[in-house]
Design a protein around this motif. Structure first.
Motif, short mmCIF file in Angstrom:
data_model
loop_
_atom_site.label_atom_id
_atom_site.label_comp_id
_atom_site.label_asym_id
_atom_site.label_seq_id
_atom_site.Cartn_x
_atom_site.Cartn_y
_atom_site.Cartn_z
N ALA A 22 0.77 -1.21 0.02
CA ALA A 22 0.14 0.06 0.10
C ALA A 22 0.89 1.28 0.10
CB ALA A 22 -0.98 -0.24 1.25
N PHE A 23 1.77 1.31 0.85
CA PHE A 23 2.76 2.31 0.80
C PHE A 23 3.15 2.57 -0.56
CE2 PHE A 23 7.21 4.06 1.58
CZ PHE A 23 6.74 5.14 2.18
N HIS A 24 4.06 1.49 -1.18
CA HIS A 24 4.51 1.57 -2.54
C HIS A 24 3.72 2.01 -3.60
CE1 HIS A 24 8.65 1.28 -1.48
NE2 HIS A 24 8.35 0.14 -0.83
N ARG A 30 5.30 5.17 -9.80
CA ARG A 30 4.15 4.94 -10.45
C ARG A 30 2.90 5.11 -9.41
NH1 ARG A 30 5.04 1.74 -16.21
NH2 ARG A 30 7.29 2.11 -16.11
N GLY A 31 3.25 5.84 -8.52
CA GLY A 31 2.24 5.76 -7.38
C GLY A 31 1.20 6.78 -7.75
N ARG A 36 -0.77 12.92 -11.03
CA ARG A 36 -1.09 14.50 -11.56
C ARG A 36 0.27 14.93 -12.32
NH1 ARG A 36 -4.55 17.51 -6.90
NH2 ARG A 36 -6.55 16.30 -7.38
N GLN A 37 1.33 14.78 -11.68
CA GLN A 37 2.66 15.01 -12.29
C GLN A 37 2.91 14.14 -13.56
OE1 GLN A 37 6.14 14.41 -9.53
NE2 GLN A 37 7.62 15.05 -11.13
N ARG A 38 2.55 13.04 -13.51
CA ARG A 38 2.84 12.24 -14.98
C ARG A 38 1.90 12.81 -15.74
NH1 ARG A 38 2.46 7.85 -11.43
NH2 ARG A 38 0.52 7.29 -12.24
#
Length: 101
Positions: A22-24, A30-31, A36-38
């Motif tokens: 869940a953290f990753h 690719r979280g 938004r940045q992608r």
């Protein structure tokens, strides 16, 4: 006491794995937090691609006029003026100061 702890070890290991994944999923390369940045980067690259495609189309059109079978005298003369700095003696040349804005 040890046998009592052994019953919780699989549950603790499963909880750790759930937390780890869940953290990753949230913070990884690719979280979800970077989506938004992608998307912004994708839009930026798509705009750059359109600009480069338009530039390529312009260069291909100019190259088509430079071929022997369809040589454009005006385009050839323009390139000679720009690259060599020569002008026809009958041309009027107006020099302007470069804009330093």
């Amino acid at each position: 006491m040890f046998s009592r702890l052994q019953t919780y070890i699989p549950t603790a290991a499963l909880a750790f794995l759930i937390f780890y994944f869940a953290f990753h999923a949230m913070t990884g390369d690719r979280g979800l937090l970077l989506s938004r940045q992608r998307l912004a980067t994708l839009e930026e690259k798509q705009a750059e691609l359109k600009q480069l495609q338009a530039e390529r189309a312009d260069l291909e059109a100019r190259a088509r006029f430079m071929r022997d079978d369809s040589l454009s005298a005006d385009l050839l003369e323009e390139r000679a003026h720009v690259l060599l700095g020569f002008a026809d003696p009958r041309d009027y040349v107006i020099r302007v100061a470069p804009d330093h804005g």
